[in-house]
Motif scaffolding. Structure first.
Motif, PDB file in Angstrom:
ATOM      1  N   TYR A  10     -35.137  43.607  -7.787  1.00 29.50           N
ATOM      2  CA  TYR A  10     -34.576  44.937  -8.036  1.00 29.50           C
ATOM      3  C   TYR A  10     -33.076  44.862  -7.811  1.00 29.50           C
ATOM      4  N   TYR A  35     -35.545  38.556 -22.210  1.00 28.07           N
ATOM      5  CA  TYR A  35     -35.934  39.768 -22.906  1.00 28.07           C
ATOM      6  C   TYR A  35     -35.506  40.972 -22.077  1.00 28.07           C
ATOM      7  N   GLN A  37     -36.628  44.981 -21.396  1.00 31.74           N
ATOM      8  CA  GLN A  37     -37.683  45.953 -21.639  1.00 31.74           C
ATOM      9  C   GLN A  37     -37.282  47.309 -21.059  1.00 31.74           C
ATOM     10  N   PRO A  43     -40.952  44.592 -24.850  1.00 31.79           N
ATOM     11  CA  PRO A  43     -39.781  43.750 -24.576  1.00 31.79           C
ATOM     12  C   PRO A  43     -39.005  43.462 -25.856  1.00 31.79           C
ATOM     13  N   LEU A  91     -36.678  40.429 -18.383  1.00 33.09           N
ATOM     14  CA  LEU A  91     -37.748  39.446 -18.257  1.00 33.09           C
ATOM     15  C   LEU A  91     -37.258  38.084 -18.730  1.00 33.09           C
ATOM     16  N   PHE A 103     -44.117  34.459 -18.635  1.00 34.37           N
ATOM     17  CA  PHE A 103     -43.100  35.388 -18.178  1.00 34.37           C
ATOM     18  C   PHE A 103     -43.002  35.425 -16.660  1.00 34.37           C
ATOM     19  N   GLY A 104     -41.788  35.649 -16.189  1.00 33.59           N
ATOM     20  CA  GLY A 104     -41.571  35.945 -14.789  1.00 33.59           C
ATOM     21  C   GLY A 104     -41.825  37.411 -14.517  1.00 33.59           C
ATOM     22  N   PRO A 105     -41.737  37.827 -13.243  1.00 28.33           N
ATOM     23  CA  PRO A 105     -42.038  39.211 -12.879  1.00 28.33           C
ATOM     24  C   PRO A 105     -40.958  40.201 -13.298  1.00 28.33           C
ATOM     25  N   ARG A 108     -35.728  44.470 -12.219  1.00 21.17           N
ATOM     26  CA  ARG A 108     -35.551  45.874 -12.620  1.00 21.17           C
ATOM     27  C   ARG A 108     -34.121  46.284 -12.270  1.00 21.17           C
TER      28      ARG A 108
ATOM     29  N   GLN B  38     -50.142  43.713 -21.068  1.00 20.65           N
ATOM     30  CA  GLN B  38     -49.206  43.990 -19.976  1.00 20.65           C
ATOM     31  C   GLN B  38     -49.803  45.071 -19.085  1.00 20.65           C
ATOM     32  N   ARG B  41     -46.266  47.803 -14.698  1.00 14.66           N
ATOM     33  CA  ARG B  41     -45.218  47.233 -13.857  1.00 14.66           C
ATOM     34  C   ARG B  41     -45.406  45.724 -13.607  1.00 14.66           C
ATOM     35  N   LYS B  42     -46.084  45.071 -14.542  1.00 10.97           N
ATOM     36  CA  LYS B  42     -46.246  43.616 -14.470  1.00 10.97           C
ATOM     37  C   LYS B  42     -45.655  42.975 -15.722  1.00 10.97           C
ATOM     38  N   GLU B  43     -45.628  41.639 -15.727  1.00  9.63           N
ATOM     39  CA  GLU B  43     -45.103  40.943 -16.886  1.00  9.63           C
ATOM     40  C   GLU B  43     -46.150  40.815 -17.975  1.00  9.63           C
ATOM     41  N   PRO B  44     -45.739  40.651 -19.228  1.00 11.47           N
ATOM     42  CA  PRO B  44     -46.711  40.431 -20.311  1.00 11.47           C
ATOM     43  C   PRO B  44     -47.389  39.069 -20.155  1.00 11.47           C
ATOM     44  N   LEU B  87     -49.800  44.571 -26.517  1.00  6.37           N
ATOM     45  CA  LEU B  87     -48.577  44.374 -27.294  1.00  6.37           C
ATOM     46  C   LEU B  87     -48.852  43.446 -28.469  1.00  6.37           C
ATOM     47  N   LEU B  99     -40.255  35.944 -29.432  1.00  5.03           N
ATOM     48  CA  LEU B  99     -41.381  36.870 -29.569  1.00  5.03           C
ATOM     49  C   LEU B  99     -40.813  38.243 -29.922  1.00  5.03           C
ATOM     50  N   PHE B 101     -41.846  41.947 -30.216  1.00  4.20           N
ATOM     51  CA  PHE B 101     -42.921  42.790 -29.711  1.00  4.20           C
ATOM     52  C   PHE B 101     -42.938  44.150 -30.394  1.00  4.20           C
ATOM     53  N   GLY B 102     -44.151  44.685 -30.569  1.00  7.51           N
ATOM     54  CA  GLY B 102     -44.294  46.092 -30.860  1.00  7.51           C
ATOM     55  C   GLY B 102     -44.089  46.890 -29.581  1.00  7.51           C
TER      56      GLY B 102
END
Lengths: 112, 111
Positions: A10, A35, A37, A43, A91, A103-105, A108, B38, B41-44, B87, B99, B101-102
């Motif tokens: 964060y 990316y 998001q 994303p 991301l 992907f990483g977490p 934010r 997804q 609050r997590k990653e895809p 997604l 990638l 994404f929609g």
């Protein structure tokens, strides 16, 4: 094994500040992607590295965004003079040569 | 027009229901297609690739119609744990590796 890690998780920045976001890809992964998001959106691609070479930066929204991967492993995404519209989750993803990206977490970022 | 378009939902279904998501893409030259999942609050995470002949993975079936530039995902016998955003993804970008994404379709499965 360890997945993709990102730091900080964060970040709150005042408008106009510069920020640096870090990504540690999975060891041995040649490809690295960033990316952005925004809330409620999918994303959006920013940039792509193959080892240390930045092969695609077509998604960077402005020249305030800069990414590097000098030794072909860790990458940093830098945003200069942050604006409120930069608030999003950033991301990072890595992959070998195939299409599956891990992907990483995310980081934010909130710009106030 | 966005490169990948999805109905954002939400889709609210009971456990055991069958639900289908659709997606269209604009670049007729696209060669690779995926569904990612997804959680909040997590990653895809990759759910499955989509092949021209259609493919199935357990309760999940993906279909591709190149002529209509249309991709679908069918989930049978929905579980509470299927609640997530799905997604639709197409490969693109200048290097052909990004990638695209929609916006995602939100599924909520209730008991």
């Amino acid at each position: 094994g360890a997945g993709v890690s990102q730091s900080p998780r964060y970040k709150v920045a005042k408008r106009g500040q510069d920020v640096a976001l870090r990504c540690d890809p999975i060891s041995g992964h040649v490809s690295l992607f960033w990316y952005q998001q925004a809330l409620g959106q999918g994303p959006e691609f920013l940039t792509y590295f193959q080892n240390e070479a930045q092969l695609d930066k077509s998604g960077l929204p402005s020249d305030r965004f800069f990414a590097e991967r000098p030794e072909g492993s860790v990458s940093t995404l830098k945003i200069q003079r942050t604006q409120q519209e930069d608030s999003a989750v950033y991301l990072c993803a890595s992959s070998t040569t195939g299409y599956e990206q891990y992907f990483g977490p995310g980081t934010r970022l909130t710009v106030t | 027009r966005k490169e990948v378009e999805q109905d954002p939902g939400p889709f609210n279904v009971p456990e055991g229901a069958t639900v289908a998501f659709n997606c269209t893409y604009s670049n007729s030259a696209s060669q690779s297609f995926f569904w990612y999942r997804q959680d909040c609050r997590k990653e895809p995470k990759l759910l499955m690739s989509v092949y021209s002949s259609g493919n199935e993975d357990g309760r999940f079936t993906a279909q591709l119609n190149r002529a209509s530039q249309y991709i679908s995902l069918l989930i049978r016998d929905s579980k509470l744990s299927d609640s997530a955003t799905y997604l639709c993804v197409v490969i693109g970008g200048q290097a052909g590796t990004a990638l695209i994404f929609g916006k995602g379709t939100t599924l909520s499965v209730s008991s």
